[in-house]
Design an enzyme around this catalytic site. Sequence first.
Site, mmCIF file in Angstrom:
data_model
loop_
_atom_site.group_PDB
_atom_site.id
_atom_site.type_symbol
_atom_site.label_atom_id
_atom_site.label_comp_id
_atom_site.label_asym_id
_atom_site.label_seq_id
_atom_site.Cartn_x
_atom_site.Cartn_y
_atom_site.Cartn_z
ATOM 1 N N ASP A 258 11.052 48.539 39.124
ATOM 2 C CA ASP A 258 10.950 47.146 38.747
ATOM 3 C C ASP A 258 11.685 46.356 39.819
ATOM 4 O O ASP A 258 12.401 46.936 40.632
ATOM 5 C CB ASP A 258 11.623 47.008 37.378
ATOM 6 C CG ASP A 258 11.656 45.585 36.926
ATOM 7 O OD1 ASP A 258 10.687 44.879 37.219
ATOM 8 O OD2 ASP A 258 12.644 45.187 36.287
ATOM 9 N N LYS B 292 11.590 18.578 48.762
ATOM 10 C CA LYS B 292 11.966 19.888 49.287
ATOM 11 C C LYS B 292 10.774 20.812 49.128
ATOM 12 O O LYS B 292 9.999 20.687 48.178
ATOM 13 C CB LYS B 292 13.189 20.446 48.560
ATOM 14 C CG LYS B 292 12.965 20.761 47.104
ATOM 15 C CD LYS B 292 14.215 21.334 46.479
ATOM 16 C CE LYS B 292 13.967 21.643 44.999
ATOM 17 N NZ LYS B 292 15.151 22.085 44.304
ATOM 18 N N ARG C 215 15.855 33.263 51.645
ATOM 19 C CA ARG C 215 14.760 32.385 51.234
ATOM 20 C C ARG C 215 15.039 30.997 51.763
ATOM 21 O O ARG C 215 16.112 30.445 51.514
ATOM 22 C CB ARG C 215 14.670 32.301 49.719
ATOM 23 C CG ARG C 215 14.397 33.581 49.029
ATOM 24 C CD ARG C 215 14.155 33.235 47.594
ATOM 25 N NE ARG C 215 13.961 34.414 46.790
ATOM 26 C CZ ARG C 215 13.414 34.364 45.588
ATOM 27 N NH1 ARG C 215 13.056 33.216 45.075
ATOM 28 N NH2 ARG C 215 13.233 35.461 44.902
ATOM 29 N N GLY D 220 6.582 41.926 37.775
ATOM 30 C CA GLY D 220 5.843 40.850 37.151
ATOM 31 C C GLY D 220 5.946 39.562 37.946
ATOM 32 O O GLY D 220 5.329 38.570 37.622
ATOM 33 N N ASN E 109 10.010 44.809 29.538
ATOM 34 C CA ASN E 109 8.679 44.993 30.111
ATOM 35 C C ASN E 109 8.547 46.290 30.896
ATOM 36 O O ASN E 109 7.474 46.655 31.323
ATOM 37 C CB ASN E 109 8.328 43.800 30.991
ATOM 38 C CG ASN E 109 9.380 43.567 32.039
ATOM 39 O OD1 ASN E 109 10.523 43.997 31.876
ATOM 40 N ND2 ASN E 109 9.015 42.930 33.124
#
Lengths: 1024, 372
Positions: A208, A376, A410, A491, A634
């Site tokens: 995951d 942004k 990021r 996910g 999940n």
Amino acid sequence: MDSVTLRLLSWMGEVVCEPPNNKLDRFVGTLYWKDSRYPLDNEKLLLRGCVLRNTEWCFGMVIFAGPQTKLMQNCGRTAFKRTSIERLMNTLVLWIFGFLLCMGIILAIGNSIWEEKVGKNFRDYLVWEDVLSNSVFSGFLTFWSYIIILNTVVPISLYVSVEVIRLGHSYFINWDRKMYYGQRDMPAEARTTTLNEELGQVEYIFSDKTGTLTQNIMVFNKCSINGKTYGDVYDEFGHKVEISEKTPCVDFSFNPLRDKKFHFYDHSLVEAIKLGDPMVEEFFRLLALCHTVMSEEKNEGELVYQAQSPDEGALVTAARNFGFVFRARTPETITLYEMGKHVTYQLLAILDFNNVRKRMSVIVRNPVGQIKLYSKGADTILFDRLDPTNDDLMYTTSEHLNEFAGEGLRTLALAYKDLDEEYFADWMKRLHIASTTLENREELLASLYEEIEQDMMLLGATAIEDKLQEGVAETIACLTLSSIKIWVLTGDKLETAMNIGYSCNMLRDDMNEVFIITGHTVLEVQQQLRRAKEQILGSGRETANCSKDAEKTEQYRNDSVFEETITSEYALIINGHSLAHALEADLECLLLDTACLCKTVVCCRVTPLQKAQVVELVKKYKRAVTLAIGDGANDVSMIKTAHIGVGISGQEGMQAVLASDYSFAQFRYLQRLLLVHGRWSYYRMCRFLCYFFYKNFAFTLVHFWFGFFCGFSAQTVYDQWFITLFNIVYTSLPVLAMGLFDQDVNEQNSLRQPKLYEPGQLNLLFNKRQFFMCTLQGIYTSCVLFFIPYGAFSNTVRDDGSHIADQQSFAVTIATSLIIVVSVQIGLDTNYWTAVNHFYIWGSLTVYFSILFAMHSDGIFRIFPSHFPFIGTARNSLTQTSVWLVILLTAVICVMPVVAIRFLRTDLYPTLSDKVRHMQQASRKQRPQEQNLKRVRRTSSRRSAYAFSHQEGYGELITSGKNMKAARLFPAPPTGRIPGSSSWIESLLKKRTEMASGAAVGPLNGSAERSKSENTPVQQQHID
Amino acid sequence: MMASSYNAKEEDGHHSVSAASGPSAGPSAKSKKPDNTAFKQQRLPAWQPILTAGTVLPAFFIIGLIFIPIGIGLFVTSNNIREFEVDYTGVDASSPCFTCSQTYSWNSSIPCKCAVSFSLEQPFESNVFMYYGLSNFYQNHRRYVKSRDDSQLNGDKASLRNPSKECEPYRSHDNKPIAPCGAIANSLFNDTLELFYIDPNGTRTQIPLVKKGIAWWTDKHVKFRNPGGNNFNLTVVFQGTTKPVNWRKYVYELDTDPENNGFVNEDFIVWMRTAALPTFRKLYRIIQKKSNMTPTLPRGNYTLDVTYNYPVRSFEGRKRMILSTISWMGGKNPFLGIAYITVGSVCFFLGVVLLIIHHKYGNRNNSADIPN
């Protein structure tokens, strides 16, 4: 509130909906109430496990409960897990049973012949009753007698011992301090005791992402403001300093509203703020204004931000610490606490984020009255919309962005624009018209947004670190080196998943190609997969790797051929939609083939059930051991499906842990679990099994050989007591100690040489061939054990002329030889002689001799004369030199070939394990070796996009004010009652269409105590 | 590759972290951190032997060098033992016991006698042990082996009256319990062997045979006891029991010497210790050395007088009489010596071969090609 609750009790409605199913993204139902019908769809449904945020309470209605919930429907069946070794063991035990029957039949036939030829004439001395004198019947009886005598060849005690060893290994996992996570006081836990050795055979890991690879914490790490970067720390010589825990943090104590958990190391940024650099101020003002975060202030100065995505939270928190505190918002205003004074901005519009726009903007009017647009977004998008005067700045910022991306951060670009009052008024009017049109509303809005977001002024860029868990990249690198293939099933969105792929070093720039499968139809998916496969294999080469019948070895040959030919590295990224198609029966082979040719596989936007299906696919066709690791509800289905499920006990609750076989707190412990514990477990179990089978064969088959010399009469060679005690007392503990403590290679080297893991994956240490080898060795030993005394004892006597070739002396001699031979053998098999091993091995020998002499002593015979007929045998035979010479000879003949073969094998074809052991021995004499720590450096230059795990529509929610709590908009009522909620249900139903994704199940919203809405609540649903 | 970078960190001093920041664990709550003991952390000090050329090759040479001399010693010793064997079954028509073997059965009442002459080529110097040997006699057959009652033989009076079921069908006869019961006892070897030395001048001198000291001390004094001890009148003690079917005498009539009568009769005890293999020999008598001057059995002609009672022809058995001297390693058996010499040579040879292989192809620098 009580009255409301009471009125709710009298509410009568009816919901008609679809039957329970596992589709998470779909729900169809209708609510009938007061003769009206209200449609219910996925937007109005909350799934089990969701958490209510920013909402103190809500009313809901339970649609599905328990096993009917969509999440539980996704869980899959709980299957009983067994290891491949155990399955093999069961097969082998059956074989042994067959072998036993064969021996019984051979001996029974022998008996019939013997009775016919010899026994019939021997009746003078040995009468048979007439009924029994038929030789065939005698053979039949002998068959059963031999089944009973030789039953020790079927290792009944094996199962018990295996369980004990596994239990021990599980405890070692529980006790491992290096898998203990101090921050949450959480040791690793082996929740099953049946799978340990399989941990040493894992070939595929399905992981995951969020909470497993990453911490789900975003950290504002660096920024570039007006062409200057902040965030790196330099020493006095201007060299960059690696940030560690000792690096001094920036002191934010000037700011009473700071978040104490925020750390920043570059002091120059604070200096710039304090000097009042207008660009820096504008930069942070933008961060404080342009977002969809909600703030909560329980006590004065204790701000808590509720962010829809952790990225946003990180940015707003950064602004807060640098003195631009976002304090509160209403649908029309945003209140900041700017460098010590309150400033309230009028919020005029939120130009919300979506996947196409990849940016968001707000338009505010500051206290001075200027209208400003703050935006942004992804750099590629934003740079196209800048004012041409910005070119120079854009160039520098772009360089900075490359630098940030290279570190796996990021990035976001920030820009602002001053708006003209008249123009804005006009634009606002058009916006209003557009938002009320029914047709093409989206497009109209988009073009309006596009229009106003032009000619912006660049402010800078931010870099956020999606914090990986500690050691993730290193762990993945190490596991990859040990030939374990890691697939990420998440996910999350494609961008986020890829970003993490890059920062974990699973995706790299130097990969030949990253295939992204995003087809929406079966055909598209098929084409994309085909193309990818062809490109990897080179055209014209079609290999069907995917067939159930292919033997595993063959599969391996194929694989290794591929590995040779495919020197280049590929990666496959597939999203949930495509995966759904690819998992259909006719495409799954193609998918698997293609995926297995790639170094890295990432599946994004997958449902829990799909995760399980992917695992199932690999399980089915690859016959490989799979491990699934995850932390959330999940992941439960995949954890249950995989051979081994590992739960990370993180923040997302306990479901994953409860369904798992092993659990610990950090992803990086997986490395230790597999490479150290798993490898050892596998190694120990294999050695244990080999020895166990060997031992039983050596022990039992002596009876078989003796059968040929005692008229196949099922006479035992040994004393009954010896047979009883052999497996339980004399030989069980040394091999148990080996199975528990043996180590071929120490833990440091297990981790440093990941290749050591490969024998487990190839199933080399215990397979049918190994089994034959050890049974052959057992048969050989039993032969030697019988025939050497046979040769030595025929016609011989004691040194005083009396008996020695009698049955009892023979039995004692063979038994003693056997004990010594198997003890020497366990000594050879034990590579790691701890005090316990010494104690057990020497102890077993001592116990054997003590018991032997005790049972052959006068005293015990006097008490039970008919139970201990061996009186005096030990004394009379073991005092004989010739008996000891026989024992010595037997032991040497049994062990010599084994030693020679083992020596030759390690000398000529040493395995990696042998080499490492040699090295280990050499280095033990020298110094404790310097740890060779290569930090895995990221080489990615990929610039990350606006990878917010954002959803559209949040801005609308804010401007509508629906999610603003009354408690903060008004002076807080003491009990949390909502004033004026008398006709709440009607008004609510009117509004329900406007409700965004963050409300309650079903349309019921009103007041209730939170405990009443247990089953329904939930706002943010964690798909990942 | 990166081994324990984090491990080191944890060991260094983050011990108190849980107390400081753990959300649930208060400072007083016991930390779940596993104990740092060598056992739990699998760091027990250990000896880790490896099969290297340095240990294996010398071991082979040493085994070879030890085994070959032992083997030679055993072989020489075994060869120095004098052994003489004569088969008196009487299978051939020319054999002196042929008539006896043909006519004899358990039921005949007149003992059949025959005399076998033989000559010893070499004198037997030390004590000589006289054995009877049987071939093809399955004393190790399961039903035979278990057909005895050790309690009875140990003098247990209850067992004397009521022998164990294992003794069937030799448990009782004519409604009287059999003493000693069972197939082993029933088939007691009952040939009588007498040895005569034929002087060159033709006179027969009987050679004295000692019948005591042929059984194990433990058997004679512990395992086998007469009911009520050896001092009682055995006839009274065994009152109410009967003899085994094939026996001609009662058990208390085996010998006149009370020390060697009843269950503690040594011939009986020797027989009751069942042989491991179907061909076996059992000690019958001992010929004591008389003086240092003359050999126990000088070379020359001898006659073996046999009272032929024991039928073996039905199962193609063979009866032998064996005369043998004894060494420190027991009777004559070249097997062990040869085996030691063979194994020793093989070990030595293997050592040489391994040495050559090791030098030519071996991986002496094992750790050279480990990736690091």
